[in-house]
Design a protein around this motif. Structure first.
Motif, short mmCIF file in Angstrom:
data_model
loop_
_atom_site.label_atom_id
_atom_site.label_comp_id
_atom_site.label_asym_id
_atom_site.label_seq_id
_atom_site.Cartn_x
_atom_site.Cartn_y
_atom_site.Cartn_z
N ALA A 1 -7.23 6.17 -6.33
CA ALA A 1 -8.08 7.28 -5.91
C ALA A 1 -9.08 7.60 -7.01
O ALA A 1 -8.93 7.18 -8.15
CB ALA A 1 -7.23 8.52 -5.62
N ARG B 1 -1.80 5.10 -9.30
CA ARG B 1 -0.38 5.45 -9.37
C ARG B 1 0.41 4.26 -8.85
O ARG B 1 0.12 3.75 -7.77
CB ARG B 1 -0.09 6.70 -8.54
N LYS C 1 4.82 5.17 1.66
CA LYS C 1 5.10 6.54 1.21
C LYS C 1 6.29 6.58 0.23
O LYS C 1 7.36 7.08 0.56
CB LYS C 1 5.35 7.45 2.41
N ASP D 1 0.85 -1.19 0.00
CA ASP D 1 0.00 0.00 0.00
C ASP D 1 0.89 1.24 0.00
O ASP D 1 1.72 1.42 0.89
CB ASP D 1 -0.90 -0.03 1.23
N ALA D 2 0.72 2.09 -1.00
CA ALA D 2 1.53 3.30 -1.10
C ALA D 2 1.34 4.23 0.09
O ALA D 2 2.26 4.93 0.50
CB ALA D 2 1.22 4.04 -2.40
N ALA D 3 0.15 4.22 0.70
CA ALA D 3 -0.09 5.08 1.86
C ALA D 3 0.77 4.64 3.05
O ALA D 3 1.15 5.47 3.88
CB ALA D 3 -1.57 5.03 2.25
N ALA E 1 4.32 -0.41 -5.15
CA ALA E 1 3.42 0.34 -4.27
C ALA E 1 2.30 0.90 -5.14
O ALA E 1 2.54 1.49 -6.19
CB ALA E 1 4.17 1.47 -3.58
N ALA F 1 -1.28 3.18 -5.32
CA ALA F 1 -2.18 4.17 -4.72
C ALA F 1 -3.36 4.32 -5.68
O ALA F 1 -3.18 4.53 -6.88
CB ALA F 1 -1.47 5.51 -4.54
#
Length: 169
Positions: free
Chosen positions: A161, A115, A87, A82-84, A157, A159
């Motif tokens: 949205a 992304r 980071k 998970d990119a969150a 990773a 993300a």
């Protein structure tokens, strides 16, 4: 004042697009997708995973993202994270790999955005033996893993949205 607000409304989405670095994979926005139609956004064969999505036609959530295994027998050679949580950024070795944009056919001002960053593994192939082959022997590999820990795998990773203005309805 109204003209300034109108200009800022037009420029805000462009600023968001400009904030993304240039991805390794250069692709145009996908064709608009209908509500309720599932589609594949990206397949990552190394991780044995496929990112799928569909517009829901609801206010919350307007788009549903899911991960699916590509095959029950696939052996992953990379991890999805998970990119969150991780980071990703260039300073920590992450490379911006892909930017996927899928507009909604029912609401053109709204789009699903994925992304993807990748981080190469730190492992190197073994040295060549006297016959000129790179070989890994099970006992040597397990001894090395006990001494140093398991070798790292490449990582992706992701993300996901939904961007843009929701349509009334």
């Amino acid at each position: 004042m109204r003209r300034l607000i109108a200009t800022l409304c037009v420029l805000a989405p462009l600023a968001a697009i400009a904030a993304d670095p240039k991805p390794e994979i250069n692709r145009p926005a996908s064709s608009p997708q209908q509500v309720g139609v599932a589609h594949t956004l990206r397949t990552i064969p190394e991780a044995c995973a496929r990112i799928e999505g569909q517009f829901t036609g609801q206010a919350n959530p307007p788009y549903k993202f899911t991960f699916a295994r590509t095959s029950a027998t696939c052996q992953a050679r990379a991890r999805l994270v998970d990119a969150a949580k991780v980071k990703p950024d260039a300073k920590s070795g992450w490379i911006f790999n892909d930017l996927i944009r899928v507009p909604s056919a029912a609401c053109p001002s709204q789009q699903a955005v994925v992304r993807i960053w990748r981080k190469a593994a730190e492992a190197a192939p073994p040295a060549l033996d006297p016959q000129g082959r790179s070989r890994i022997y099970l006992k040597d590999a397990t001894d090395q893993a006990r001494a140093k820990g398991a070798p790292s795998l490449p990582q992706y990773a992701v993300a996901m949205a939904v961007e843009g203005k929701a349509c009334g309805g």
